[in-house]
Design a protein around this motif. Structure first.
Motif, PDB file in Angstrom:
ATOM      1  N   LYS A  24      -5.610  23.773  -8.440  1.00 12.82           N
ATOM      2  CA  LYS A  24      -6.260  22.515  -8.051  1.00 12.82           C
ATOM      3  C   LYS A  24      -7.698  22.480  -8.564  1.00 12.82           C
ATOM      4  O   LYS A  24      -8.178  21.437  -9.009  1.00 12.82           O
ATOM      5  CB  LYS A  24      -6.214  22.339  -6.536  1.00 12.82           C
ATOM      6  CG  LYS A  24      -4.812  22.057  -6.046  1.00 12.82           C
ATOM      7  CD  LYS A  24      -4.741  21.898  -4.556  1.00 12.82           C
ATOM      8  CE  LYS A  24      -3.273  21.692  -4.215  1.00 12.82           C
ATOM      9  NZ  LYS A  24      -2.974  21.534  -2.858  1.00 12.82           N
ATOM     10  N   GLU A  27      -7.636  21.696 -12.289  1.00 15.17           N
ATOM     11  CA  GLU A  27      -7.452  20.261 -12.533  1.00 15.17           C
ATOM     12  C   GLU A  27      -8.761  19.514 -12.311  1.00 15.17           C
ATOM     13  O   GLU A  27      -9.130  18.627 -13.091  1.00 15.17           O
ATOM     14  CB  GLU A  27      -6.362  19.699 -11.628  1.00 15.17           C
ATOM     15  CG  GLU A  27      -6.071  18.248 -11.875  1.00 15.17           C
ATOM     16  CD  GLU A  27      -4.882  17.727 -11.089  1.00 15.17           C
ATOM     17  OE1 GLU A  27      -4.651  16.506 -11.157  1.00 15.17           O
ATOM     18  OE2 GLU A  27      -4.189  18.506 -10.414  1.00 15.17           O
ATOM     19  N   TYR A  61      -4.828  16.009 -16.668  1.00  8.86           N
ATOM     20  CA  TYR A  61      -4.623  17.459 -16.724  1.00  8.86           C
ATOM     21  C   TYR A  61      -3.175  17.824 -17.025  1.00  8.86           C
ATOM     22  O   TYR A  61      -2.908  18.696 -17.847  1.00  8.86           O
ATOM     23  CB  TYR A  61      -5.081  18.081 -15.397  1.00  8.86           C
ATOM     24  CG  TYR A  61      -4.921  19.579 -15.322  1.00  8.86           C
ATOM     25  CD1 TYR A  61      -5.813  20.420 -15.963  1.00  8.86           C
ATOM     26  CD2 TYR A  61      -3.886  20.151 -14.589  1.00  8.86           C
ATOM     27  CE1 TYR A  61      -5.683  21.800 -15.891  1.00  8.86           C
ATOM     28  CE2 TYR A  61      -3.747  21.528 -14.511  1.00  8.86           C
ATOM     29  CZ  TYR A  61      -4.643  22.344 -15.162  1.00  8.86           C
ATOM     30  OH  TYR A  61      -4.507  23.708 -15.081  1.00  8.86           O
ATOM     31  N   ASN A  62      -2.235  17.146 -16.354  1.00  3.46           N
ATOM     32  CA  ASN A  62      -0.819  17.506 -16.531  1.00  3.46           C
ATOM     33  C   ASN A  62      -0.305  17.181 -17.933  1.00  3.46           C
ATOM     34  O   ASN A  62       0.778  17.624 -18.311  1.00  3.46           O
ATOM     35  CB  ASN A  62       0.063  16.866 -15.463  1.00  3.46           C
ATOM     36  CG  ASN A  62       0.085  15.356 -15.526  1.00  3.46           C
ATOM     37  OD1 ASN A  62      -0.794  14.740 -16.125  1.00  3.46           O
ATOM     38  ND2 ASN A  62       1.070  14.757 -14.908  1.00  3.46           N
ATOM     39  N   LYS A  69      -5.022  23.967 -20.611  1.00  2.00           N
ATOM     40  CA  LYS A  69      -4.929  24.232 -19.168  1.00  2.00           C
ATOM     41  C   LYS A  69      -5.361  25.655 -18.863  1.00  2.00           C
ATOM     42  O   LYS A  69      -6.021  25.913 -17.850  1.00  2.00           O
ATOM     43  CB  LYS A  69      -3.494  24.018 -18.669  1.00  2.00           C
ATOM     44  CG  LYS A  69      -3.059  22.588 -18.600  1.00  2.00           C
ATOM     45  CD  LYS A  69      -1.636  22.538 -18.059  1.00  2.00           C
ATOM     46  CE  LYS A  69      -1.073  21.148 -18.093  1.00  2.00           C
ATOM     47  NZ  LYS A  69       0.314  21.120 -17.633  1.00  2.00           N
TER      48      LYS A  69
END
Length: 92
Positions: A24, A27, A61-62, A69
């Motif tokens: 988290k 991100e 982010y995804n 990442k």
């Protein structure tokens, strides 16, 4: 000559809960970076172009490639580990 001397966090092992937290944080690190880039006039581009301020990393982010990442994850992971190594506790 500058010689980096990061705090040694190699002995710190994180619980599954803290590993989830680092994702988290990673991100959020990306979102903070992207927000700043946008304020500086950068926009999405298929290839990085510093002159025209284009970058392919201005995506959620995804949608980032795993290599990008991993950079954010590493930053988040080391931040959590250094907090713990300095004697602080992270509680939910």
């Amino acid at each position: 000559m500058y010689k980096p001397e990061p705090i040694d966090t190699s002995a710190i092992e994180l619980s599954a809960e803290l590993l989830e937290l680092t994702e988290k944080i990673a991100e959020n690190v990306h979102d903070v970076w992207a927000e700043r880039r946008i304020r500086e006039g950068w926009s999405y581009g298929e290839t990085r172009d510093d002159v025209n301020r284009k970058t392919p990393c201005l995506v959620p982010y995804n949608e980032l490639p795993e290599s990008e990442k991993e950079y954010d994850r590493s930053t988040a992971l080391e931040t959590v580990k250094v907090i713990i190594s300095l004697g602080y506790e992270i509680k939910k």
